[in-house]
Every structure is written in structure tokens, then in C-alpha cells.
Design a protein around this motif. Structure first.
Motif, short mmCIF file in Angstrom:
data_model
loop_
_atom_site.label_atom_id
_atom_site.label_comp_id
_atom_site.label_asym_id
_atom_site.label_seq_id
_atom_site.Cartn_x
_atom_site.Cartn_y
_atom_site.Cartn_z
N MET A 486 0.84 -1.20 0.00
CA MET A 486 0.00 0.00 0.00
C MET A 486 0.87 1.25 0.00
N PRO A 529 1.96 -7.14 6.18
CA PRO A 529 0.96 -6.14 5.78
C PRO A 529 1.53 -5.02 4.91
N ARG A 538 5.15 3.52 5.38
CA ARG A 538 4.04 2.63 5.65
C ARG A 538 4.50 1.42 6.46
N LEU A 542 3.11 0.28 10.11
CA LEU A 542 2.44 -0.99 10.35
C LEU A 542 3.16 -1.81 11.40
#
Lengths: 564, 353
Positions: A486, A529, A538, A542
Motif C-alpha cells: 500500500m 501487511p 508505511r 504498520l
């Protein structure tokens, strides 16, 4: 050596392992994949699917073992494999006495004979147990091999399997190369690789990887490059671009078609990556903008609709404008919603658009279930872009523009606002970020890319059907973003190539596509993730908020990746 | 210094209200037109309303699962529609087996009971497994992570069932004692609809009683209020969350059986639309609120059954029944604009965000 609690652990791991294999069998994967040879007459894909779990479970159970001596490790792996093999062997025995085929349509004699090596349920079950025990022990023993050798071995296996799977396509591809093709012919059998071919590939990749991995030992620090290095890097980039431009010529029509589809998904992925990855807004109705882009181009260019008939290039701005407007209109009511509400509302929006395009009410304007045919293809000068190879360039151009926009936006003021909003809306607002404008701009940008993708898609097929605008498109795009990482732009490319390319390469796979995607989403979220090619920030975010032991310690970093 | 109302209103608000008002306008205008035209008589409206109530009963039982899981985990269980599907899709094989050896026709009540028990067990077990495997490890993860997991789980389950049982339709055999109609006053009503409405009502009462009156229910409410404090009070939070999933799954399984009484055909994709509707119902009633789920489901069921004819027919829209799903989703958007907390809900969207 092994006390009671670990013994219990081994047994339950074995049971889970066996359960997974029974699941794979009943879902039909083992039987379907057993028709696909990797090494001709020796190893099929189903064979790998059947035995890989034993290996993986043996490996991971051995890793948990506190005492890492050869004996305990092999014992743990072997026992797990044995239990798993026993559990699996129960399925054919059950099938012998109870007719479960009325319910599970894949519980066929073929499946049983694969599980039993064609030796009947009892002898076959015994063989399965022994083989699985050995494989479990091998998996466990794999842990004790030095990491460098282990990685080389893994790479070799992966490449051999990949080339075996891609046999049909590679044959078509090298057939175009004329005389050169004879150098490669002997690798491939009538299905899969020949045994010599497989061995050569295996050792070649293994040795090359082993040799290469020994060279770089330095830490992954971002170095300031000297001018020479910069030139080399620039040269590589130019070479990559030239290669990319020549691809359709090298690969032929079929590959170009795959590339076109992957490209359209990359385009959508770049857009949704802004909405989900940068701004943290989970949009499940992304296909709506794609549909709007396709339908606007369709309505404006197709002679069937009889509104007006303009060229693709004239219609494109209207398509983009319509998508962006729809993005903003969808964005407005959902401004104050939390992530999960947003997901459902956008899902509902996607369905509304699909239902409207299907309805009899709008049939005179949108064609109903028949869709719109005879959509104009784009012209450049007097050249109509209509073959896969020609459209490839249009798609590449669009991806370059979209990628450039996404890349520049990422570190812009707006990109930073998006990311601030993603981390914490309240804090972002307190810092003076205008949430309304920020959210709307994310939706609008995402919708823009999707509209562009939709317009190109309509021109490519020269038609637009409601059936191709279903929820699964949104789910595909979501999956490729999650798998790629992501918020990571290279991740979109990786995700699209892996997820959209693989069903094309492996025809049998397409039946289980969404099963695998679903599992992939769950497993990715549980284990990794941040995705395959994570974005730095990111990843930090996470991992910070999760329990430290929720993640394995040996996550390979990007620098270990040969592509990186 | 307080700002005046004029300064507080943004352009976004204005646009949102315009969208809301135009939906309201279409509804009112369409209804008046339809009634003016007078194509349908009172009997039709009553029939449609009863159909809507029966649908609402099914939605209510599914919505319960969304609502109580949202209550304890503050997360939408996307895979709930697949839990709903799993029960009746598995139980159809039992029903067919019973039908084959004649038991279905000789003992229809026991057969229905057995099928229901199997459906409830399957749905409930699946829900608990799902929680254990997919959601529990992610309880502390950022909000988007369990949500994506749930979407993944939803597709995984859908296609796993497709792989198991095939992609075709499976039909339940007919139940003799539910054929035909009963007459109330002068209005004949399908027996299945009556059974569905009454069982849904009874089940909702039992489940509501469970949540409100038993000790387990009290623990559940405590966990949904505050997990940590509930843990400090000696409540086994993991167990209560498991129980919540089991309960939600069981009620979805029951809903599934009621659903097949109305539409006796099952397939792997059957959960998607009812699941989405039930979620809408839960939001409409106020998510996290059990009576709200029931109320929302009934309203949604009626709107869905009556809506296409009432709102759209009068405006001369062809085949309005095709748009019934769109109506449900537009209602969802409308509710979230006007009152995001739902009819009976607290203002969760803002306070607990």
C-alpha cells in the motif's frame, strides 16, 4: 529431548497441515493442477501443491524448536509430516466408505489415486505417510543449511517452476525468433520442461545466484552516487525504456494482449493506490469510475448511440471530467465517514452504477445488457491504434503520465496531507489540513486514473459491457495494491504483474483465482501487511503498532531481492 | 467566539444537502404520481408490504451478526455474508439426502429442524474459526488491516464453497406444509411469509433477551463498552468475542434457512446482496444496537419491496423492479448523510472514531 507440550504442538501442526491438503483437494486444486506438468512426466504442479505444505510445515515447525540440533529438528519435521500424511490419507479411506461426492464434487477417484500414488487406499496411505514424513524432515533439515546456499536453492527451484509453467507461452515467443530459437528448443518438452532442461535451469540459476549473493555484503544504506554511477544508472534506465518499447515486437500478439491487460490494471492500481495507499480511504467501488470512463467514451463515440459521434481523443476529456465529477460527488457524502463505512458505501456506489448500466430504464442511453458496441478507436494522425501491439504504446504512455503524476504527488504538499490524514485524521485537522479538500482531491485523482483506464479499455475492446464492470474489478485492483504494498508506486507494478499476469500464464489457475486472492489478502495482512515492495513509511507505521512477535523476524528486505 | 451559522456551513455541506433533498424530492414526487395514476390497488400494496416484512425478517437476523460484532470489535465483518451463505449451502445436501430416502416428506417438521440445526452449526463454527484465524491476530493492528483481511476472507470463503460444492444452483426440496396461503381477515398471505416473519421476530426477541438478561450477554455488553476495563473486571475477553461471533454466525445461519423458505435456491454467491442489505439495515437502525438492527431491517425490507413501484413507477421508469437493489444502496447513502448514527444509534461515527 522433546517434552509433552512440544509434542502436542507437533501433532496439531500436522493436523493443520493435513487439513490444508484435504482442503486443497476438495476445492479441486490438486486434481486440476496435476494436469499441468512442470518437468515432463515427472513433476506436475499438483504434485508441488500436494507436497509443498509438508515441506513448509516441517521447516516452520523446526524453526520454533528451541533446540536446534540435527536430531530434534529432523524428528520434529518428520513427525509433523507423518501426522499430516496420516490425516491426508484418511480422506480416501472416508471416501471409500461414505459417498461424499454428492456433496464435495471434487472428491473424485482421480483425487484419491493422486493422494495414494495409485496404490489403493491402505498401501497408498502408508506410502503417503512415509513420503510426507520424509518431506517434512527434509523441510526441517533445510533450516540447517547455510542461508546463502538455502537462498540459492530456493531461487533455483522458483525459476525452474516458473519456466516450466510458462512453457506454452515461451514456446510461442521463441518461435518468433527464427534460428535462435533452436538454442532453446531442447529445454521444453511437449508439456513442461524436459528433465535435462529442468536440471540445467536449476543448476544454472542456483550457481549464478550463489555466486552473486556472495558479492554484496554491504548494508542497505542509500549512498550518494558519484557521477559515473549516476550515468550507469541513467544508462540502465534508458535501456529499460528501450526494452519496454520493443516488448510487443519481441513477444508477439498473445503476450501483448496480456501486457495490455496488466497495463490497464497498473493504471487503475496507480489511481487506487492514491486513494487507499496515500490517503487511507478504502474505496471498494473503484470500478464505478472505470465504468464511467468507458461508458462516456462509448456513448460519445459509438454510432449506435446516436447522441453525437466524435473521435476518441475528443471524447477522452469528457470521460475524464465525468469520472472526476463522479469521484467528487461520491466523495462529498462520505466525507465524515470512518474507513469501514466508507468501504460499504463505495461498494454500494459501484453496484448502483452497475445496476443502472444494466437497467432497462437507461437502455436507450447505455445499451442495457447488450452494452455499447463499435466504440471508436484512437487515431494518431491517420494510424488507427487497433492491434494489441499498437494499443500497448497508448497504455504505456498513459501509465508513464499517471506514474509521473503519482510520483510527483507523493512528496508534494498534497501528498503529505494525504499521508497525514491516513495516519490520524484528527491530528491532521488540528495541524491545519483541510480534510474536505484533501479527501476530495484523493477521490478525484483516483477517479481520474480509473476514468483514463476505462476509456482506454473501451477503445481497446471497442465495446463496453456492464458485465465487465463488476465488483471483481475493484477487488482485483485492491488485491494488487495490497500485494504490491500500500502506498508504494513500484508495488503497483509488481502487484499487477504478479496478480494479473499469473492467471494468464497458468490457465488452470484462473478457476481458483479469487480463492487465491482472498487467501492472499488474509495472509498478507497477517504476515506481511506492508506488501512485497513496501513503502518505507508505511512499513514503519504498520510494524510499530503491531505486537513485535506477530511478525516473523526474518522478513527479507528489498535489498535482498534480485530485482531491487 | 462562536461562528454564525452562515460561517459554519461549507460548500460541501450545501452539496450534500442538495443531494439529500433531491433524493427526498424524487421519493415524494414519485409516490404522489404513482398514487395519482392509481395503477395498483390497496391489496397490492398490502401484499408488497408483507413481502417486505418477510424480507426484513431475514435481513434482521443477518444484521444482528454485523451489529454485535461491530459492538465488540468496532469492525465490520465483511465476511458475514459468506457466513450467512455457508449454512443453507451446506444444509442443502442434507435436505436432498433426506428427500431421497423419503424422510423429508414423511417427517417434514423433523427434517426442517435437522436442516436448520446443521445450517446454524456450520455458520456458527465458520464464524468462530474466522475470528480465530483471521481477526484475532490483528486486533491491535491499524484499522484498515482487519478490514482488508475481512474482504479477503469473504472472497476466500465464497470461492472455497464454489470449489467444494460447485458453481451451479442447488434447489431445496419443497416443504408440503408450507405450501399455499393462510387468510387473515380477507387477505390471503403466503404461509412461508408468515412463518418467516414470526420466526424472525421470536428469534430476535430471544437473542435480544440473551444480550440483555443473561450474564453472558452482560459480559458481551461490557466488552463492547470497553475491552480493557472488561478484562480487568474478570471477563475473558477472547471468549466473549468468540461467543459474539458464534452468536452472530448462528443467527446468520437461521436467517439463511428463513431465506431459503422464501427463495429455495442456493449458490455460492447468494450471500453478497443480502449481506450488503443487512449491513445497510444495521446502519439504518444504528450499528451496535440490537433492536435498531431489527427496526432497520424491517424498514429496509418494506422500502425495498414497496419502493420500486411506489417511487419509480409513477415517473414512468421502465422495469423499476430491476432497480430495487439500487434503492437499498441509495437509502444507505441517504441515511449516512442525514443521520450517520442511524435511527436508534448513538453518535458512534464521531465519538468513537
Amino acid at each position: 529431548m522433546t517434552n509433552k507440550s512440544t509434542l502436542k504442538q507437533l501433532f496439531s501442526a500436522g493436523l493443520i497441515n493435513g487439513g490444508i491438503i484435504i482442503f486443497l483437494g476438495l476445492v479441486g486444486m490438486i486434481e486440476t493442477f496435476s494436469q499441468r506438468d512442470i518437468v515432463s512426466g515427472l513433476v506436475s504442479m499438483g504434485f508441488i501443491l500436494l507436497f509443498l505444505p509438508f515441506f513448509v510445515f516441517g521447516y516452520s515447525i523446526a524453526k520454533k524448536e528451541p533446540d536446534q540440533s540435527l536430531r530434534t529438528v529432523l524428528f520434529a519435521g518428520g513427525l509433523t509430516g507423518l501426522v499430516a500424511g496420516f490425516t491426508t490419507a484418511l480422506l480416501p479411506i472416508l471416501g471409500q466408505f461414505v459417498n461424499i461426492r454428492d456433496m464435495f464434487m471434487n472428491a473424485s477417484p482421480t483425487l484419491y489415486s493422486i493422494l495414494n500414488f495409485n496404490q489403493g487406499i491402505y498401501l497408498g496411505g502408508l506410502i503417503l505417510m512415509i513420503v510426507s514424513g520424509i518431506i517434512g524432515a527434509l523441510g526441517a533439515g533445510f533450516l540447517l543449511i547455510p542461508p546463502r546456499l538455502r537462498n540459492a536453492f530456493l531461487q533455483a527451484v522458483v525459476w525452474t517452476v516458473l519456466l516450466g509453467l510458462m512453457r506454452d507461452l515461451l514456446i510461442v515467443m521463441i518461435a518468433r525468433w527464427g534460428a535462435i530459437s533452436y538454442i532453446f528448443r531442447w529445454i521444453f518438452a511437449s508439456s513442461g520442461l524436459t528433465i535435462t532442461g529442468a536440471l540445467v535451469i536449476f543448476f544454472l540459476v542456483g550457481v549464478v545466484y550463489y555466486w552473486r549473493s556472495g558479492k554484496k555484503q554491504d548494508l542497505p544504506v542509500k549512498k550518494i552516487l558519484s557521477k559515473k554511477q549516476k550515468n550507469i544508472r541513467f544508462g540502465k534506465l534508458v535501456a529499460a525504456v528501450i526494452l519496454m518499447l520493443l516488448l510487443p515486437q519481441i513477444l508477439g500478439i498473445y503476450f501483448s494482449e496480456i501486457l495490455d491487460n496488466v497495463g490497464i490494471y497498473i493504471l487503475m492500481g496507480l489511481g487506487l493506490n492514491i486513494v487507499i495507499g496515500f490517503a487511507g480511504l478504502l474505496d471498494l467501488g473503484y470500478v464505478a469510475f472505470f465504468a464511467i470512463g468507458a461508458y462516456v467514451v462509448g456513448v460519445l463515440t459509438s454510432p449506435e448511440m446516436g447522441v453525437i459521434q466524435i473521435t476518441f481523443w475528443q471524447a477522452l476529456p469528457f470521460a475524464l471530467l465525468a469520472s472526476v465529477t463522479a469521484g467528487v460527488i461520491l466523495g462529498l457524502p462520505v466525507l465524515k465517514m470512518r474507513g469501514d463505512y466508507l468501504a460499504i458505501v463505495t461498494l454500494g456506489f459501484g453496484e448502483i452504477i452497475r445496476l443502472l448500466s444494466l437497467s432497462d430504464w437507461l437502455r436507450p442511453y447505455l445499451g442495457g445488457t447488450q452494452g455499447i458496441q463499435r466504440i471508436a478507436r484512437p487515431f494518431i494522425g491517420s494510424l488507427e491504434l487497433k492491434t494489441q501491439g499498437q494499443l500497448y504504446y497508448l497504455i504505456v504512455a498513459a501509465i508513464l503520465i499517471a506514474g509521473f503524476i503519482a510520483w510527483r504527488l507523493k512528496d508534494s504538499h498534497m501528498g503529505r496531507s494525504w499521508m497525514a490524514m491516513r495516519e490520524d485524521e484528527d491530528v491532521a485537522q488540528a495541524m491545519g489540513i483541510n480534510l474536505v479538500a484533501t479527501k476530495l482531491s484523493a477521490f478525484a485523482t483516483g477517479a481520474f486514473f480509473a476514468g483514463l483506464a476505462g476509456a482506454i479499455f473501451a477503445a481497446k475492446l471497442s465495446s463496453a459491457y456492464p458485465q465487465s464492470m463488476n465488483l471483481m474489478v475493484s477487488i482485483n485492483v485492491l488485491c494488487l495494491i495490497i500485494v504490491g504494498g500500500m502506498g508504494s508506486i513500484p508495488g503497483v507494478f509488481v502487484g499487477a504483474l504478479v496478480l494479473m499476469g499469473s492467471p494468464e500464464l497458468l490457465r488452470e489457475f484462473s478457476e481458483f483465482r479469487y480463492l487465491v486472492y482472498g487467501a492472499l489478502l488474509v495472509v498478507m495482512m497477517l504476515v506481511r501487511p506492508e506488501g512485497l515492495w513496501p513503502e518505507a513509511r508505511r512499513k514503519l507505521e504498520l510494524h510499530e503498532s503491531m505486537e513485535p512477535d506477530a511478525l516473523p523476524n526474518d522478513i527479507p528486505t528489498v535489498t535482498e531481492n534480485p530485482a531491487g | 467566539m462562536l461562528r454564525t451559522w452562515r460561517q459554519r456551513i461549507t460548500i460541501a455541506d450545501v452539496v450534500v444537502w442538495i443531494i439529500g433533498l433531491s433524493i427526498a424530492f424524487v421519493v415524494v414526487y414519485g409516490s404522489i404520481k404513482t398514487i395519482e395514476v392509481g395503477k395498483y390497488n390497496t391489496r397490492v400494496w398490502i401484499d408488497l408490504t408483507i413481502t417486505g416484512l418477510a424480507l426484513g425478517g431475514v435481513y434482521a437476523l443477518i444484521a444482528l451478526g454485523y451489529t454485535i460484532v461491530y459492538g465488540v470489535l468496532k469492525m465490520i465483518n465483511f465476511a458475514h455474508s459468506e457466513i450467512f451463505m455457508s449454512g443453507p449451502f451446506t444444509a442443502v445436501f442434507l435436505a436432498l439426502a433426506l428427500y431421497k430416502n423419503g424422510f423429508w416428506n414423511s417427517h417434514p417438521y423433523i427434517s426442517l429442524l435437522l436442516v436448520t440445526l446443521l445450517a446454524v452449526t456450520v455458520s456458527s463454527t465458520l464464524a468462530v474459526l474466522l475470528e480465530r484465524i483471521a481477526y484475532r491476530p490483528l486486533r491491535t493492528a491499524p484499522r484498515l488491516v482487519p478490514l482488508i483481511t475481512a474482504i479477503g476472507a469473504s472472497f476466500f470463503l465464497q470461492y472455497a464453497f464454489r470449489g467444494f460444492f460447485g458453481s451451479g444452483l442447488q434447489a431445496y426440496p419443497e416443504l408440503g406444509f408450507l405450501k399455499g396461503t393462510w387468510t387473515f381477515g380477507s387477505i390471503p398471505v403466503y404461509k412461508t411469509q408468515v412463518v418467516v416473519i414470526i420466526s424472525a421476530l421470536i428469534m430476535m426477541l430471544i437473542l435480544y433477551g440473551f444480550v440483555q438478561l443473561t450474564k453472558m450477554g452482560k459480559a458481551m455488553r461490557a466488552v463492547s463498552e470497553d475491552k480493557e476495563v472488561a478484562g480487568l473486571m474478570g471477563i475473558d475477553v477472547d471468549r466473549i468475542i468468540m461467543l459474539t461471533f458464534a452468536l452472530g454466525g448462528a443467527s446468520a445461519g437461521l436467517g439463511g434457512i428463513l431465506y431459503i423458505l422464501l427463495f429455495p435456491v442456493v449458490h455460492f454467491f447468494m450471500g453478497f446482496i443480502p449481506g450488503l442489505k443487512a449491513f445497510t439495515a444495521a446502519v439504518l437502525g444504528g450499528i451496535g444496537n440490537v433492536p435498531g438492527a431489527f427496526l432497520g431491517a424491517m424498514i429496509l425490507g418494506i422500502l425495498e419491496a414497496v419502493g420500486p413501484s411506489l417511487f419509480l413507477d409513477g415517473m414512468g421508469i421502465a422495469a423499476p423492479y430491476q432497480l430495487k437493489d439500487a434503492i437499498a444502496f441509495i437509502i444507505l447513502v441517504f441515511i449516512l448523510i442525514i443521520r450517520p448514527s442511524g435511527i436508534l444509534g448513538e453518535r458512534i461515527t464521531q465519538t468513537k472514531a
